[in-house]
Enzyme design. Structure first.
Site, PDB file in Angstrom:
ATOM      1  CB  THR A  44      -0.917   0.011   1.240  1.00 36.75           C
ATOM      2  OG1 THR A  44      -1.677  -1.189   1.267  1.00 36.75           O
ATOM      3  CG2 THR A  44      -1.848   1.203   1.206  1.00 36.75           C
ATOM      4  CB  THR A  45       3.648   2.303   2.239  1.00 37.74           C
ATOM      5  OG1 THR A  45       2.820   2.041   3.384  1.00 37.74           O
ATOM      6  CG2 THR A  45       4.446   3.569   2.506  1.00 37.74           C
ATOM      7  CE1 TYR A 133      -2.057  -4.516   5.643  1.00 34.99           C
ATOM      8  CE2 TYR A 133      -1.554  -4.274   3.306  1.00 34.99           C
ATOM      9  CZ  TYR A 133      -1.767  -3.714   4.551  1.00 34.99           C
ATOM     10  OH  TYR A 133      -1.711  -2.340   4.707  1.00 34.99           O
ATOM     11  NE  ARG A 138      -4.691   2.641   2.876  1.00 37.99           N
ATOM     12  CZ  ARG A 138      -4.204   3.603   2.093  1.00 37.99           C
ATOM     13  NH1 ARG A 138      -4.705   3.801   0.896  1.00 37.99           N
ATOM     14  NH2 ARG A 138      -3.229   4.364   2.500  1.00 37.99           N
ATOM     15  CE  LYS A 161       1.077  -3.869   7.060  1.00 38.60           C
ATOM     16  NZ  LYS A 161       1.406  -3.077   5.845  1.00 38.60           N
ATOM     17  CB  ILE A 203       4.752  -4.517   7.811  1.00 41.83           C
ATOM     18  CG1 ILE A 203       5.254  -5.969   7.738  1.00 41.83           C
ATOM     19  CG2 ILE A 203       4.871  -3.855   6.433  1.00 41.83           C
ATOM     20  CD1 ILE A 203       4.486  -6.855   6.779  1.00 41.83           C
TER      21      ILE A 203
END
Length: 292
Positions: A44-45, A133, A138, A161, A203
């Site tokens: 995502t980042t 994840y 999101r 995560k 993370i």
């Protein structure tokens, strides 16, 4: 390799919005130098939602190349289409990555059974270790602990995560998953408490600009030296909070640019440059945390 501070790496872009190889190489060296335990490339980042599949693959391969075996690389391979996630995962089978990070399918809001079948299908299609994840803020869909526990029984699903910020889940997941199942925080604000309750690491978005501090904080926490870990974390709290003044990765990219870690702060639409109001607040946080 899945314990401690793992960075959710930003994807640097040049003035024309293309992948900036120079900055990417600089970032990888920064994380090797500061003892980050692994890199998540194109999560995502890393703006996975604005890169096309060719660019996605290129950035991961470049990150592997620049790491030169000195730091493990985890590739973001999630999608809201199971077939697309499988195709992307299989594309990385001979790339040199150590694992995939696969997000809960977004937008289509599957049932818990649908989530199980989605990740089961991915896991059975590849030999690459899979990290789940879960980030409901999101995706609009929460993977429940019972589903996580059931998925952990699959051979190459090795961890999760958890980015819910709900610390009450940790005990149940830890208790009923296999012994070597990694439990990784996806929330910098609660990462220390997460580790103290039995988690293996984080993370991290903050690690993009405070790699050494995040690495040391996690190291102390995993050694159960919680007082030392908390002293570091208390200084980082203004950063944890300020990096979400606007949608991630808008603030962290601006901060990385200000610190000289990347050559340009460019993002792709619909993401836009950090507002002047948020720039002032983030700069104050950087100074308060002794990052700048």
């Amino acid at each position: 390799m899945f314990k401690g501070s793992i960075v959710a790496l930003i994807t640097p872009m040049d003035v024309n919005g293309k992948i900036c190889r120079t900055s990417l190489k600089k970032l990888v060296k920064y994380h090797i130098k500061n003892n980050t335990k692994a890199i998540v490339s194109v999560g995502t980042t890393g703006e996975s939602s604005t890169l096309n599949q060719k660019e996605h693959y290129e950035v991961v391969l470049l990150t592997v190349e620049f790491s030169n075996g000195k730091i493990p690389i985890i590739a973001g391979t999630g999608a809201n289409s199971t077939l697309e996630a499988i195709a992307l995962t299989k594309k990385f089978e001979k790339s040199g990555i150590c694992a995939c990070l696969s997000v809960v399918p977004y937008y289509n809001k599957p049932t818990q059974h649908g989530l199980y079948k989605h990740f089961q299908s991915i896991a059975e299609s590849t030999h690459i270790p899979q990290i789940l994840y879960n980030v409901p803020s999101r995706t609009g869909c929460d993977m429940h602990p019972n589903t996580i526990i059931k998925l952990s029984e699959l051979q190459n699903i090795i961890g999760i995560k958890e980015a819910t910020g709900d610390l009450s889940r940790i005990h149940k997941i830890k208790k009923y998953t296999k012994k070597n199942f990694f439990l990784i925080s996806g929330d910098d604000n609660t990462a220390l408490d997460f580790i103290q309750l039995g988690g293996d690491g984080v993370i991290s978005v903050t690690a993009n600009i405070a790699a050494k501090q995040m690495s040391e904080m996690c190291k102390f926490a995993l050694q159960k030296q919680f007082r030392s870990a908390r002293l570091i974390n208390e200084k980082l709290i203004p950063i944890h909070e300020s990096l979400f003044l606007e949608s991630n990765p808008i603030p962290v990219k601006w901060a990385a640019w200000k610190l000289g870690l990347i050559n340009h702060q460019n993002l792709r639409l619909p993401l836009t440059t950090l507002s002047e109001k948020s720039q002032k607040r983030l700069m104050q946080a950087l100074k308060k945390s002794n990052i700048i």
